[in-house]
Write a protein that holds these residues in place. Structure first.
Motif, PDB file in Angstrom:
ATOM      1  N   GLY A 150       7.110  -1.521   7.969  1.00 58.08           N
ATOM      2  CA  GLY A 150       6.417  -1.478   6.560  1.00 58.08           C
ATOM      3  C   GLY A 150       5.482  -2.538   6.424  1.00 58.08           C
ATOM      4  N   GLU A 151       5.012  -2.761   5.237  1.00 60.90           N
ATOM      5  CA  GLU A 151       3.961  -3.594   4.622  1.00 60.90           C
ATOM      6  C   GLU A 151       3.928  -3.979   3.096  1.00 60.90           C
ATOM      7  N   ILE A 152       3.449  -4.851   2.899  1.00 58.66           N
ATOM      8  CA  ILE A 152       3.573  -5.538   1.384  1.00 58.66           C
ATOM      9  C   ILE A 152       1.900  -5.636   1.007  1.00 58.66           C
ATOM     10  N   TYR A 153       1.478  -4.994   0.139  1.00 66.98           N
ATOM     11  CA  TYR A 153       0.107  -5.340  -0.211  1.00 66.98           C
ATOM     12  C   TYR A 153       0.131  -6.062  -1.999  1.00 66.98           C
ATOM     13  N   TYR A 154       0.098  -7.046  -2.011  1.00 70.66           N
ATOM     14  CA  TYR A 154      -0.365  -7.681  -3.387  1.00 70.66           C
ATOM     15  C   TYR A 154      -1.638  -7.754  -3.871  1.00 70.66           C
ATOM     16  N   CYS A 155      -2.037  -7.182  -4.949  1.00 71.88           N
ATOM     17  CA  CYS A 155      -3.219  -6.972  -5.502  1.00 71.88           C
ATOM     18  C   CYS A 155      -3.653  -8.229  -6.249  1.00 71.88           C
ATOM     19  N   LEU A 156      -4.449  -9.057  -5.961  1.00 75.55           N
ATOM     20  CA  LEU A 156      -4.994 -10.243  -6.685  1.00 75.55           C
ATOM     21  C   LEU A 156      -6.084 -10.117  -7.749  1.00 75.55           C
ATOM     22  N   LYS A 157      -7.032  -8.939  -7.313  1.00 75.70           N
ATOM     23  CA  LYS A 157      -8.063  -8.889  -8.231  1.00 75.70           C
ATOM     24  C   LYS A 157      -8.561  -7.186  -8.020  1.00 75.70           C
ATOM     25  N   THR A 192       5.639 -11.214  17.792  1.00 80.93           N
ATOM     26  CA  THR A 192       6.973 -10.921  17.777  1.00 80.93           C
ATOM     27  C   THR A 192       7.516 -10.261  16.884  1.00 80.93           C
ATOM     28  N   ASP A 193       8.919  -9.880  16.649  1.00 80.02           N
ATOM     29  CA  ASP A 193       9.388  -8.818  15.548  1.00 80.02           C
ATOM     30  C   ASP A 193      10.017 -10.095  14.463  1.00 80.02           C
ATOM     31  N   GLY A 194       9.952 -11.378  14.837  1.00 81.64           N
ATOM     32  CA  GLY A 194      10.378 -12.216  13.851  1.00 81.64           C
ATOM     33  C   GLY A 194       9.313 -12.999  13.168  1.00 81.64           C
ATOM     34  N   ASP A 195       8.031 -12.887  13.693  1.00 80.27           N
ATOM     35  CA  ASP A 195       6.971 -13.465  12.836  1.00 80.27           C
ATOM     36  C   ASP A 195       6.259 -12.406  11.904  1.00 80.27           C
ATOM     37  N   LEU A 196       5.427 -13.024  11.176  1.00 76.99           N
ATOM     38  CA  LEU A 196       4.993 -12.183  10.052  1.00 76.99           C
ATOM     39  C   LEU A 196       3.204 -12.448  10.136  1.00 76.99           C
ATOM     40  N   ALA A 197       2.559 -11.555  10.021  1.00 76.90           N
ATOM     41  CA  ALA A 197       0.980 -11.496   9.786  1.00 76.90           C
ATOM     42  C   ALA A 197       0.775 -11.406   8.297  1.00 76.90           C
ATOM     43  N   PHE A 198      -0.365 -12.082   7.876  1.00 77.17           N
ATOM     44  CA  PHE A 198      -0.639 -11.997   6.547  1.00 77.17           C
ATOM     45  C   PHE A 198      -2.195 -12.299   6.687  1.00 77.17           C
ATOM     46  N   GLY A 199      -2.942 -12.103   5.255  1.00 81.85           N
ATOM     47  CA  GLY A 199      -4.064 -12.417   4.967  1.00 81.85           C
ATOM     48  C   GLY A 199      -4.396 -11.514   3.784  1.00 81.85           C
ATOM     49  N   CYS A 200      -5.831 -11.660   3.532  1.00 87.92           N
ATOM     50  CA  CYS A 200      -6.415 -10.863   2.378  1.00 87.92           C
ATOM     51  C   CYS A 200      -7.257  -9.643   2.942  1.00 87.92           C
ATOM     52  N   SER A 201      -7.385  -8.603   2.392  1.00 91.67           N
ATOM     53  CA  SER A 201      -8.090  -7.518   2.519  1.00 91.67           C
ATOM     54  C   SER A 201      -9.246  -7.348   1.332  1.00 91.67           C
ATOM     55  N   THR A 227      -6.539  -7.488  -1.923  1.00 88.87           N
ATOM     56  CA  THR A 227      -5.137  -7.437  -1.772  1.00 88.87           C
ATOM     57  C   THR A 227      -4.803  -8.535  -0.655  1.00 88.87           C
ATOM     58  N   PHE A 228      -3.581  -9.065  -0.774  1.00 87.11           N
ATOM     59  CA  PHE A 228      -2.684 -10.041  -0.025  1.00 87.11           C
ATOM     60  C   PHE A 228      -1.669  -9.235   0.737  1.00 87.11           C
ATOM     61  N   PHE A 229      -1.907  -9.096   1.988  1.00 86.22           N
ATOM     62  CA  PHE A 229      -0.863  -8.236   2.889  1.00 86.22           C
ATOM     63  C   PHE A 229      -0.041  -9.004   3.634  1.00 86.22           C
ATOM     64  N   VAL A 230       0.954  -8.577   3.926  1.00 92.45           N
ATOM     65  CA  VAL A 230       2.012  -9.212   4.976  1.00 92.45           C
ATOM     66  C   VAL A 230       2.894  -8.067   5.706  1.00 92.45           C
ATOM     67  N   LEU A 269      -3.338  -0.021  -7.671  1.00 92.21           N
ATOM     68  CA  LEU A 269      -3.612  -1.699  -7.460  1.00 92.21           C
ATOM     69  C   LEU A 269      -4.396  -1.918  -8.425  1.00 92.21           C
ATOM     70  N   THR A 270      -3.624  -3.106  -9.295  1.00 89.61           N
ATOM     71  CA  THR A 270      -4.517  -3.821 -10.191  1.00 89.61           C
ATOM     72  C   THR A 270      -3.788  -5.297  -9.993  1.00 89.61           C
ATOM     73  N   ALA A 271      -4.564  -6.286 -10.546  1.00 91.10           N
ATOM     74  CA  ALA A 271      -4.052  -7.532 -10.162  1.00 91.10           C
ATOM     75  C   ALA A 271      -2.780  -7.807 -10.614  1.00 91.10           C
ATOM     76  N   GLY A 272      -1.877  -8.190 -10.074  1.00 96.13           N
ATOM     77  CA  GLY A 272      -0.451  -8.473 -10.400  1.00 96.13           C
ATOM     78  C   GLY A 272       0.549  -7.586  -9.609  1.00 96.13           C
ATOM     79  N   LYS A 273       0.029  -6.400  -9.140  1.00 95.63           N
ATOM     80  CA  LYS A 273       0.891  -5.374  -8.772  1.00 95.63           C
ATOM     81  C   LYS A 273       0.945  -5.492  -7.279  1.00 95.63           C
ATOM     82  N   ALA A 274       2.299  -5.114  -6.809  1.00 96.15           N
ATOM     83  CA  ALA A 274       2.696  -5.282  -5.328  1.00 96.15           C
ATOM     84  C   ALA A 274       2.869  -3.612  -5.019  1.00 96.15           C
ATOM     85  N   VAL A 275       2.131  -3.198  -3.936  1.00 97.06           N
ATOM     86  CA  VAL A 275       2.871  -2.159  -3.318  1.00 97.06           C
ATOM     87  C   VAL A 275       3.459  -2.308  -2.277  1.00 97.06           C
ATOM     88  N   TYR A 276       4.689  -1.360  -2.036  1.00 95.32           N
ATOM     89  CA  TYR A 276       5.593  -1.387  -0.862  1.00 95.32           C
ATOM     90  C   TYR A 276       4.793  -0.284   0.011  1.00 95.32           C
TER      91      TYR A 276
END
Ligand code: NI
Length: 200
Positions: A107-114, A73-82, A160-163, A133-140
């Motif tokens: 859009g989408e967010i990717y937050y780099c863990l490692k 749905t357009d109100g839910d969010l999917a997330f996970g790691c790549s 990376t962790f994405f949403v 992308l390096t640990a701590g950087k979030a890409v929009y």
């Protein structure tokens, strides 16, 4: 009934839940990953001879990612790691297939863990960019841009962790058919962007 601590609770998209992702591996004990092997990416790397050679040695795991049973749905969010493994096909670094969203205006967010890599993005109008992308950087990743993670480290995984909006959908076919306009290859030990000679 309220839950005070609920990390062992099942995924409940109506009342909330917790998932643990291991910071060293990106993996979770409760959420499976989908896996992409080199053999599933035939034709996507620029150097087909190097691809064929590498396939003779085996069929390495290129990347894996969580795919969540979230209501679309357009109100839910999917997330996970790549999780992209280190390696190259010829001079070209390992990457994820990359995709547009079926609903292009999401859009989408990717937050780099490692690790160390780039998010390669391009839109149908031909604009492109590669963001580090390096640990701590979030890409929009803006709406309308295809996105692909590329691991430029010689030895470390890119995690990376994405949403993204749960109903966005994935269009892999456009990239599989056309390719990306730009490639990230290693020259003199450094990542360099070149034109994709096979771009259609
Ligand atoms: Ni996406």
């Amino acid at each position: 009934m309220a839950h005070f601590n609920s990390s062992d609770k099942p995924m409940d998209f109506d009342r909330g839940f917790v998932i643990d992702f291991d910071l060293k591996t990106g993996l979770s004990k409760t959420l499976e990953t989908g896996k992409r092997y080199l053999g599933q990416m035939n034709g996507m790397f620029a150097d087909q001879d190097a691809y064929d050679e590498k396939m003779k040695e085996g069929d390495p795991l290129i990347y894996e990612f969580h795919s969540m049973p979230v209501p679309e749905t357009d109100g839910d969010l999917a997330f996970g790691c790549s999780i992209v493994n280190p390696g190259k096909v010829g001079d070209e670094y390992y990457f994820t297939k990359g995709h547009f969203h079926t609903i292009l205006e999401t859009g989408e967010i990717y937050y780099c863990l490692k690790g160390h890599g780039y998010m390669m993005m391009e839109n149908p109008e031909g604009d492109w960019l590669a963001l580090e992308l390096t640990a701590g950087k979030a890409v929009y990743v803006p709406k309308r841009y295809a996105h692909r993670s590329i691991n430029v480290s010689a030895h470390e995984q890119l995690i990376t962790f994405f949403v993204f909006r749960a109903d966005a959908g994935h269009d892999y076919g456009t990239i599989e058919t056309k390719g990306y306009r730009k490639l990230l290859v290693e020259q003199d030990g450094k990542p360099v962007i070149i034109d994709n000679p096979n771009w259609k």
